[in-house]
Every structure is written in structure tokens, then in C-alpha cells.
Enzyme design. Structure first.
Site, short mmCIF file in Angstrom:
data_model
loop_
_atom_site.label_atom_id
_atom_site.label_comp_id
_atom_site.label_asym_id
_atom_site.label_seq_id
_atom_site.Cartn_x
_atom_site.Cartn_y
_atom_site.Cartn_z
N CYS A 1 0.74 -1.23 -0.07
CA CYS A 1 -0.18 -0.07 -0.21
C CYS A 1 0.70 1.22 0.06
CB CYS A 1 -0.93 0.06 1.09
SG CYS A 1 -1.57 -1.67 1.46
N GLY B 1 -6.82 -3.86 -12.16
CA GLY B 1 -7.25 -4.79 -11.06
C GLY B 1 -6.31 -5.87 -10.96
N THR C 1 -11.61 -23.94 4.31
CA THR C 1 -11.99 -24.62 2.90
C THR C 1 -12.91 -25.65 2.97
OG1 THR C 1 -10.14 -26.07 2.26
CG2 THR C 1 -9.89 -23.46 2.07
N ILE D 1 -12.01 -28.62 2.27
CA ILE D 1 -11.12 -29.60 2.73
C ILE D 1 -10.55 -29.39 4.14
CG2 ILE D 1 -9.19 -30.84 2.42
CD1 ILE D 1 -9.10 -30.14 -0.39
N TYR E 1 -7.04 -23.84 5.48
CA TYR E 1 -7.67 -22.81 5.78
C TYR E 1 -7.31 -21.73 4.56
CZ TYR E 1 -8.89 -24.72 10.19
OH TYR E 1 -9.37 -25.56 10.92
C1 LIG Z 1 -0.08 -0.34 -4.76
C2 LIG Z 1 -1.16 -1.17 -3.72
C3 LIG Z 1 -1.81 -0.22 -2.93
C4 LIG Z 1 -2.71 -0.70 -2.03
N1 LIG Z 1 -3.18 0.17 -1.47
C5 LIG Z 1 -4.08 -0.45 -0.19
C6 LIG Z 1 -4.60 0.44 0.83
O1 LIG Z 1 -4.37 1.69 1.02
N2 LIG Z 1 -5.53 -0.34 1.72
C7 LIG Z 1 -5.83 -1.65 1.64
O2 LIG Z 1 -6.38 -1.93 2.52
N3 LIG Z 1 -5.25 -2.52 0.89
C8 LIG Z 1 -4.48 -1.94 -0.32
N4 LIG Z 1 -3.84 -2.78 -1.02
C9 LIG Z 1 -4.26 -4.20 -1.26
C10 LIG Z 1 -3.26 -4.96 -0.15
O3 LIG Z 1 -2.01 -4.68 -0.65
C11 LIG Z 1 -3.78 -6.35 -0.53
O4 LIG Z 1 -4.95 -6.63 -0.28
C12 LIG Z 1 -2.92 -7.34 0.46
O5 LIG Z 1 -1.65 -7.21 0.11
C13 LIG Z 1 -3.25 -8.82 0.57
O6 LIG Z 1 -2.41 -9.57 0.94
P1 LIG Z 1 -2.32 -11.20 0.75
O7 LIG Z 1 -1.30 -11.52 1.57
O8 LIG Z 1 -3.61 -11.71 0.97
O9 LIG Z 1 -1.80 -11.27 -0.81
P2 LIG Z 1 -0.61 -10.91 -1.74
O10 LIG Z 1 0.08 -9.43 -0.73
O11 LIG Z 1 -0.79 -10.81 -2.96
O12 LIG Z 1 0.75 -11.76 -0.94
C14 LIG Z 1 0.54 -13.08 -1.51
C15 LIG Z 1 1.95 -13.73 -1.51
O13 LIG Z 1 1.94 -15.06 -1.94
C16 LIG Z 1 2.99 -15.34 -2.86
N5 LIG Z 1 2.65 -16.56 -3.61
C17 LIG Z 1 1.52 -16.79 -4.42
N6 LIG Z 1 1.72 -18.16 -4.67
C18 LIG Z 1 2.64 -18.66 -4.22
C19 LIG Z 1 3.18 -19.93 -4.19
N7 LIG Z 1 2.54 -20.87 -5.15
N8 LIG Z 1 4.30 -20.29 -3.65
C20 LIG Z 1 4.83 -19.48 -2.75
N9 LIG Z 1 4.41 -18.14 -2.65
C21 LIG Z 1 3.29 -17.79 -3.25
C22 LIG Z 1 2.94 -14.11 -3.54
O14 LIG Z 1 4.49 -14.09 -4.44
C23 LIG Z 1 2.71 -13.06 -2.56
O15 LIG Z 1 3.94 -12.55 -2.01
C24 LIG Z 1 -2.88 -2.20 -1.89
C25 LIG Z 1 -2.23 -2.97 -3.02
C26 LIG Z 1 -1.36 -2.41 -3.81
C27 LIG Z 1 -0.46 -3.35 -4.86
#
Ligand SMILES: Cc1cc2nc3c(=O)[nH]c(=O)nc-3n(C[C@H](O)[C@H](O)[C@H](O)COP(=O)(O)OP(=O)(O)OC[C@H]3O[C@@H](n4cnc5c(N)ncnc54)[C@H](O)[C@@H]3O)c2cc1C
Length: 447
Positions: free
Chosen positions: A44, A242, A271, A273, A277
Site C-alpha cells: 500500500c 485490477g 475451505t 477440505i 484454511y
Molecule cells: C499499490 C497497492 C496499494 C494498495 N493500497 C491499499 C490500501 O491503501 N488499503 C488496503 O486495505 N489495501 C491496499 N492494497 C491491497 C493490499 O495490499 C492487499 O489486499 C494485500 O496485499 C493482500 O495480502 P495477501 O497476503 O492476501 O496477498 P499478497 O499481498 O498478494 O501476497 C501473497 C503472496 O503469496 C505469494 N505466493 C503466491 N503463490 C505462491 C506459491 N505458489 N508459492 C509461494 N508463494 C506464493 C506471492 O508471491 C505473494 O508474496 C494495495 C495494494 C497495492 C498493490
């Protein structure tokens, strides 16, 4: 016996799941697997490094290395989980050198997040075209901006506009192209969005709405973007159209997806399964107004779901009931936020609405430095319950959005909000709180 928990993904959701799991089970063996080299940084914050508000990308680190030691977490970076065998309860992994290993688990948390989605625009493989998701993406854009004179941002969602503001702050001629008829189309209704657009245009941003980017021009490197027959010069193109949930790994393991194509869960973030989770951008959630499945894909939802997933994966009990998708940003000096449904989204969900918009001040009229604040409040016509709010204003928007989010979660009616007690002092608020005035406006229309 020591409980083995594997968490795939080590970002917002993965780390919060790990932290909650550790607090629930002090002796569990917890392993985090991530493809990325760097973990625990704020995505973010990326646009704000680009805009020069934060000095370096390293400043975005949320958890330092000692966090993993302190929490006794095994962190495997630059490692990909390539397969989940749900029957054998194993995860196959591969590190950056190609070494493979199979790890066993008792409980698994899938937090594979989402990746940027780039629509099939002609010319999208040229140099100078970027997405914004990882620190490496940020570093590449930052480098490109050093020599660039013009930028085109495709997509006027939150990330697109935050990056566009950063480009303008860096002195680039900046154009935003949005296919839908107004900016922040999923988050605001048109009249509110038009205000945001006008404010950005007054700062010097060119904004084209209702037209798609047809082609990215240039031979090897990008030189411009073709929009409705017009060529817009661009040294840098950022595509912010998106994200798509990373669900293939889960799907291949037999994990059920929901109607949104995100991973389907029960209230405990489990999930179909048992023992698997999920949380974060790859997981579905329930919209608290429509009670329908939705993809929130916000950091706030990710960490809340993750806490629940982590507690349950570690043998505790916790539930997550859903999200409103409350959001906030600041574009130049203007704070903009929302919660619940827009009127447009409510209409699509078949909800009949009444709305009211007011313009007020953030401080007493006579107190220097007051900002104008515009609040749109949306209620369900039949029940008069508040179901959505949008705010554009100079200060304290976050806490007003939070208050309205609490109101929606507690099924408050507009009458109750219109009668609600609020505080007042000239330097910080008006005697009549703007949220209350907005509720009165909706009440008048209901009568
Ligand atoms: C520029 C930007 C600004 C944002 N601003 C905001 C904000 O102001 N407020 C807000 O609430 N949200 C914001 N968001 C959204 C927020 O960053 C995301 O909702 C959050 O990062 C989600 O976290 P996550 O851990 O679910 O997924 P992710 O951050 O996508 O992390 C998932 C991780 O899993 C790894 N991965 C995937 N598949 C595999 C695999 N098979 N093996 C090993 N590793 C794997 C990926 O490489 C990644 O590191 C923003 C996002 C961006 C990009």
C-alpha cells in the site's frame, strides 16, 4: 505431538496468520513459504515512495528479520509451493535453484494473494510498461520515472489514481485512461466521482473516462497510448486494471472455489477440505449488506481473515463474518473514502435506496483552516438502514468512514444516526457533525 502448520504466501495475510497461529499455539512448527525475495513490506505504501512522501522502498518493511526469530517462524523465501497433496497432507516446494522438497503439515493456510491483471491490449509487451504489486515493480517504475517526461496510467481505481498523483508530483505530464464512465467506478457513485475527477484535473492531470486504451504504441519501447483514435505520448505506462486471485494451486488440490472465483470458506476461514484454511486476496468473503459472496481484496480484510485462519489452524476457535470493503485514500490534500454499497452497486443487488448528499466544513466556520467535506449517505428505502457512505473532504475522513462502517455493521437506521450524539470544538469539528446532517438529508427524502 508438535502441530505442523504450513502457510503458503508470506505477505499481509500469511504473516498475520502466522502471528495469530503462534499466539494460539506456542509450540507449533510454523513454516511460511513465499516466492518473493522480500517479505513483510507494505504494498500500500508503494505509490507514496514513487511520489516522494516516503524516502526509500526499504522504509516499507513492516516486520524486521528479528520478528521471525522472535516468533519462531521458519521463513522460506524465493521458494514456490508447486503442489498440495490434500490426502497425504504434504506441500511440494521448489527453491530458486530448482531444489525440490516435500513438507508435511497437520494444518495448511493458503494465502497466495492476487496478481495484477493486464487486459489483452495490443502492444502490452513493450518496454516501459509496468504493473504495481511488488517492491521490484515499484523500483522499476521509480527508475523509469527518473528520465520520463510523460506517463499514462491505465485504470482509474485506487492504485491507478495513487500512482497517477505520484507521477504528477514527480513533474510528469500525466494522463489517466478509464474504460468505465467515471473514476473510482467500483467505489464511488458518478456525482461524487466527478468531484474527484475535477479536483485532479485542476491539479493538472488529464483524465479520459468512458474510453479504453486501444493500443500501446512504440517499436521496442513504449512511446504512447492510442485512446479512441487519439495518441497520448507516454514514456511510461502503468497498467492498474485490477487483480486476479491466485487460486490455481488450491484448485488443483481439490479446494472449492466460490461464485466469485475466489476460494470459498466457512466462517472459520476453512475451505471444503478439513484442515486447509485460507485468507486474503485469494479468499472469498461475504458482503455484510447483500450477504452475497464478494472479493474484498483489501489489506484490512486480508489481515482480519488471516487472524481467524491462523487461530483456527493452530487449534483455536475464531470466526470472520464478512466485510463491507471500507476504504480510504488521500489524493494530493483530499481524503476520499467509502464504506458499504454505492447506490449503483445497491441497484445491481436489487436494493431500493434513498440517498442524501451534504456539503459542510470540517471545523467551525470561523476557525482558520477548515476544509469542505462532502458526504453521501445511502439507505435502504424499506428498512431505512444505512447501507453505504462516500466522503470527499479535507480531514478526519478515516474516522468518519469508520464510524459509518460501525453504523452499517450495527444496522443503524438513518433516524438513529440523525439523533446520534457527537462531540464539538471549533478547531476540530462543527457543532452539527456532517454525518448527522447527511442522515437528516436522507430522512427528509424518506418523508
Ligand atoms: C499499490 C497497492 C496499494 C494498495 N493500497 C491499499 C490500501 O491503501 N488499503 C488496503 O486495505 N489495501 C491496499 N492494497 C491491497 C493490499 O495490499 C492487499 O489486499 C494485500 O496485499 C493482500 O495480502 P495477501 O497476503 O492476501 O496477498 P499478497 O499481498 O498478494 O501476497 C501473497 C503472496 O503469496 C505469494 N505466493 C503466491 N503463490 C505462491 C506459491 N505458489 N508459492 C509461494 N508463494 C506464493 C506471492 O508471491 C505473494 O508474496 C494495495 C495494494 C497495492 C498493490
Amino acid at each position: 505431538m508438535t502441530r505442523k502448520i504450513i502457510i503458503i504466501g508470506a505477505h499481509a495475510a500469511g504473516l498475520d496468520a502466522a502471528s495469530a497461529a503462534r499466539k494460539t499455539d506456542r509450540s507449533a512448527e510454523i513454516t511460511l513459504i513465499t516466492k518473493e525475495k522480500k517479505t513483510a513490506y507494505s504494498r500500500c505504501g508503494l505509490p507514496f515512495v514513487l511520489g516522494g512522501h516516503i524516502a526509500t522502498f526499504d522504509d516499507l518493511t513492516v516486520f524486521p528479520e528479528r520478528f521471525y526469530k522472535m516468533m519462531k517462524l521458519n521463513l522460506l523465501t524465493e521458494t514456490t509451493a508447486t503442489n498440495i497433496d490434500a490426502k497425504a497432507k504434504t506441500v511440494e516446494i521448489q527453491d530458486k535453484n530448482g531444489n525440490k522438497e516435500t513438507l508435511s503439515y497437520d494444518n495448511l493456510v493458503i494465502t497466495t494473494g492476487a496478481d495484477p491483471f493486464v487486459p489483452p491490449i495490443k502492444g502490452r509487451d513493450k518496454k516501459g510498461i509496468f504493473v504495481v504489486r511488488t517492491i521490484e515493480d515499484g523500483e522499476k517504475i521509480n527508475k523509469a520515472l527518473e528520465t520520463a517526461e510523460s506517463a499514462v496510467i491505465i485504470g482509474a481505481g485506487l492504485i491507478g489514481l495513487e500512482v497517477a498523483v505520484a507521477c504528477l508530483e514527480r513533474g510528469l505530464k500525466t494522463t489517466v485512461v478509464e474504460f468505465l464512465p467515471y473514476v473510482l467506478p467500483v467505489l464511488l457513485d458518478k456525482a461524487m466521482a466527478d468531484r474527484v475527477q475535477k479536483m485532479l484535473e485542476e491539479k493538472g492531470m488529464k483524465i479520459i473516462v468512458g474510453k479504453g486504451a486501444e493500443e500501446i504504441l512504440g517499436t521496442d519501447k513504449v512511446t504512447g497510448v492510442l485512446v479512441a483514435g487519439e495518441t497520448i505520448p507516454a514514456d511510461v505506462v502503468v497498467v492498474a486494471t485490477g487483480v486476479r486471485a491466485n487460486v490455481e494451486l488450491a484448485k488443483n488440490a481439490g479446494v472449492e472455489l466460490g461464485e466469485t472465483k475466489g476460494i470459498k470458506t466457512n466462517l472459520r476461514m476453512e475451505t471444503n477440505i478439513k484442515g486447509i484454511y485460507t485468507a486474503g486476496d485469494c479468499a472469498e468473503t461475504i458482503n455484510l449488506v447483500t450477504r452475497r459472496p464478494t472479493m474484498s481484496q483489501l489489506g484490512t480484510t486480508a489481515v482480519k481473515q488471516a487472524k481467524v485462519a491462523g487461530i483456527n489452524a493452530a487449534g483455536g476457535y475464531s470466526t470472520f463474518s464478512g466485510a463491507l470493503g471500507s476504504w480510504i485514500t488521500r489524493l494530493f490534500d483530499t481524503e476520499i473514502g467509502g464504506t458499504g454499497l454505492t447506490e449503483f452497486m445497491a441497484g445491481r443487488a436489487g436494493i431500493e435506496t434513498v440517498s442524501g448528499t451534504i456539503v459542510s466544513k470540517t471545523r467551525a466556520d470561523y476557525f482558520p483552516g477548515a476544509f469542505p467535506i462532502r458526504i453521501k449517505l445511502i439507505a435502504e428505502k424499506e428498512t431505512t438502514k444505512i447501507i453505504g457512505a462516500q466522503i470527499i473532504g479535507g480531514e478526519e475522513v478515516t474516522q468518519r468512514i469508520n464510524a459509518l462502517s460501525f453504523a452499517i455493521q450495527n444496522e443503524m437506521t438513518v433516524k438513529e444516526l440523525a439523533k446520534a450524539e457527537t462531540c464539538y470544538a471549533p478547531p476540530v469539528c462543527e457543532t452539527w457533525e456532517p454525518m448527522v446532517l447527511a442522515a437528516e438529508m436522507v430522512l427528509r427524502k424518506l418523508r
